[in-house]
Design an enzyme around this catalytic site. Structure first.
Site, PDB file in Angstrom:
ATOM      1  N   GLU A 102       0.838  -1.197   0.000  1.00 32.47           N
ATOM      2  CA  GLU A 102       0.000   0.000   0.000  1.00 32.47           C
ATOM      3  C   GLU A 102       0.872   1.245   0.000  1.00 32.47           C
ATOM      4  OE1 GLU A 102      -3.374  -0.345   2.615  1.00 32.47           O
ATOM      5  OE2 GLU A 102      -3.328   1.810   3.084  1.00 32.47           O
ATOM      6  N   ASP A 104       0.163   5.349   0.636  1.00 32.52           N
ATOM      7  CA  ASP A 104      -0.925   6.162   1.188  1.00 32.52           C
ATOM      8  C   ASP A 104      -0.705   7.660   1.153  1.00 32.52           C
ATOM      9  OD1 ASP A 104      -2.336   3.944   1.982  1.00 32.52           O
ATOM     10  OD2 ASP A 104      -1.737   4.044   4.070  1.00 32.52           O
ATOM     11  N   GLU A 106      -3.206  10.302   3.202  1.00 30.27           N
ATOM     12  CA  GLU A 106      -4.402  10.484   4.018  1.00 30.27           C
ATOM     13  C   GLU A 106      -4.419  11.928   4.512  1.00 30.27           C
ATOM     14  OE1 GLU A 106      -5.809   6.328   5.957  1.00 30.27           O
ATOM     15  OE2 GLU A 106      -4.175   7.330   6.997  1.00 30.27           O
ATOM     16  N   ARG A 130       5.472   3.327   8.650  1.00 31.22           N
ATOM     17  CA  ARG A 130       6.469   4.182   8.001  1.00 31.22           C
ATOM     18  C   ARG A 130       5.859   5.563   7.744  1.00 31.22           C
ATOM     19  NH1 ARG A 130       7.885  -0.550   3.615  1.00 31.22           N
ATOM     20  NH2 ARG A 130       9.725  -1.438   4.645  1.00 31.22           N
ATOM     21  N   GLU A 131       5.277   6.133   8.780  1.00 27.51           N
ATOM     22  CA  GLU A 131       4.525   7.364   8.630  1.00 27.51           C
ATOM     23  C   GLU A 131       5.423   8.601   8.569  1.00 27.51           C
ATOM     24  OE1 GLU A 131       4.167   5.234  11.161  1.00 27.51           O
ATOM     25  OE2 GLU A 131       2.109   4.492  11.228  1.00 27.51           O
ATOM     26  N   TRP A 196      -9.381   8.909  16.311  1.00 29.15           N
ATOM     27  CA  TRP A 196      -7.930   9.118  16.271  1.00 29.15           C
ATOM     28  C   TRP A 196      -7.465  10.268  15.375  1.00 29.15           C
ATOM     29  CZ3 TRP A 196      -5.280   8.857  11.624  1.00 29.15           C
ATOM     30  CH2 TRP A 196      -5.943   8.258  10.551  1.00 29.15           C
ATOM     31  N   GLY A 200      -5.396  13.138  18.129  1.00 34.41           N
ATOM     32  CA  GLY A 200      -5.433  11.834  18.776  1.00 34.41           C
ATOM     33  C   GLY A 200      -6.803  11.393  19.229  1.00 34.41           C
TER      34      GLY A 200
END
Length: 290
Positions: A102, A104, A106, A130-131, A196, A200
């Site tokens: 994937e 991404d 977002e 791996r953000e 979230w 958060g």
């Protein structure tokens, strides 16, 4: 004065690149299927515009008719206006199965006046973590902007209005899993994630502002279409109608590398490769490789 000029030069370059991103005709009827959300997902203007909406009952989404194994994927989005806290607009490539790949984008909504957060991630064999997250240098709710994924055998490059914001290199030979073997479709969805998405989960979706709507136009895929177990790029035919497949070996030139570093210095707000508290046993392997 010289220092001021030097500091704004990269921003001017970003604005110019935004202006130069050419609008291309696309047909959402031809390229995509509306997959969920009933009438909340709509194709308008003879296939030139697609909108997704979210209300308290449901969000909505669509997916590409084609699967791709490598490509230069561009889409223009205009995100939810006003108080978008709790909402997520996802635009990504993904394969199927328990060991999916994937790539991404977002977009995490926020209270009116607070910036969107652009969240990126790369999954391989079902594992992400791996953000990297960014603020944007413009308001993404007042006009369309181009969000691009360059995915070739050597690297993945995330770009906004032609400006690279992230590069993930193929380091498989050094033990880093990379998404290079599974064909993927393009997906997008608008959904409620107020457990979230904003601070958060502290800020909840204000349903009095619904429906929330995101708009899409000018999709373009200069890509290898995967069909019946074979890639269009493995034949004698061209990988796209334009015949331009230079992206298959494209990399960042020196100007693009400088722009990438500038964006990351000024607009990156989270990088997994610097989060040693999250990875007490050591940062992921790719973080320590050049």
């Amino acid at each position: 004065m010289a220092n001021v000029s030097a500091s704004i030069a990269p921003l001017i370059a970003l604005i110019v690149s935004s202006i130069l991103m050419a609008a291309t005709a696309s047909d959402f009827y031809q390229d995509f299927d509306l997959t969920w959300g009933d009438s909340r997902a709509k194709i308008l203007n003879n296939g030139r515009v697609l909108t997704l909406s979210l209300d308290k009952a449901s969000g909505s989404g669509f997916q590409s008719k084609n699967e791709y194994l490598f490509g230069q994927i561009d889409m223009q989005l205009m995100l939810v206006r006003g108080n978008s806290a709790g909402t997520v607009t996802a635009y990504y490539l993904s394969s199927k199965g328990s060991t999916w790949d994937e790539i991404d984008f977002e977009f995490l909504g926020n209270l009116s006046g607070d910036p969107y957060i652009l969240h990126t991630n790369v999954f391989s064999q079902g594992k992400g973590n791996r953000e990297q997250q960014f603020y944007l240098w413009f308001d993404p709710t007042t006009d369309f902007h181009t969000y691009s994924i360059l995915w070739n055998p050597q690297r993945i490059i995330f770009s906004v209005d032609g400006a690279p914001i992230r590069e993930f290199k193929n380091m498989e030979s050094r033990g880093v899993p990379v998404p290079i073997s599974q064909p993927m479709r393009i997906y997008s969805s608008l959904w409620n994630a107020d457990d979230w998405a904003t601070r958060g989960g502290l800020v909840k979706t204000d349903w009095t502002q619904a429906p929330f709507t995101a708009s899409y136009r000018n999709f373009n895929a200069n890509a290898c279409v995967w069909s019946n177990g074979a890639s269009s790029c493995n034949s004698n035919s061209q990988s796209s109608a334009s015949g331009n497949n230079a992206w298959l070996s494209q990399e960042l030139d020196s100007t693009s590398q400088k722009r990438l570093k500038w964006v990351q210095k000024n607009y990156m707000i989270y990088n997994y490769c610097t989060d040693s508290e999250r990875f007490p046993q050591g940062l992921p392997l790719e973080c320590n490789l050049s």
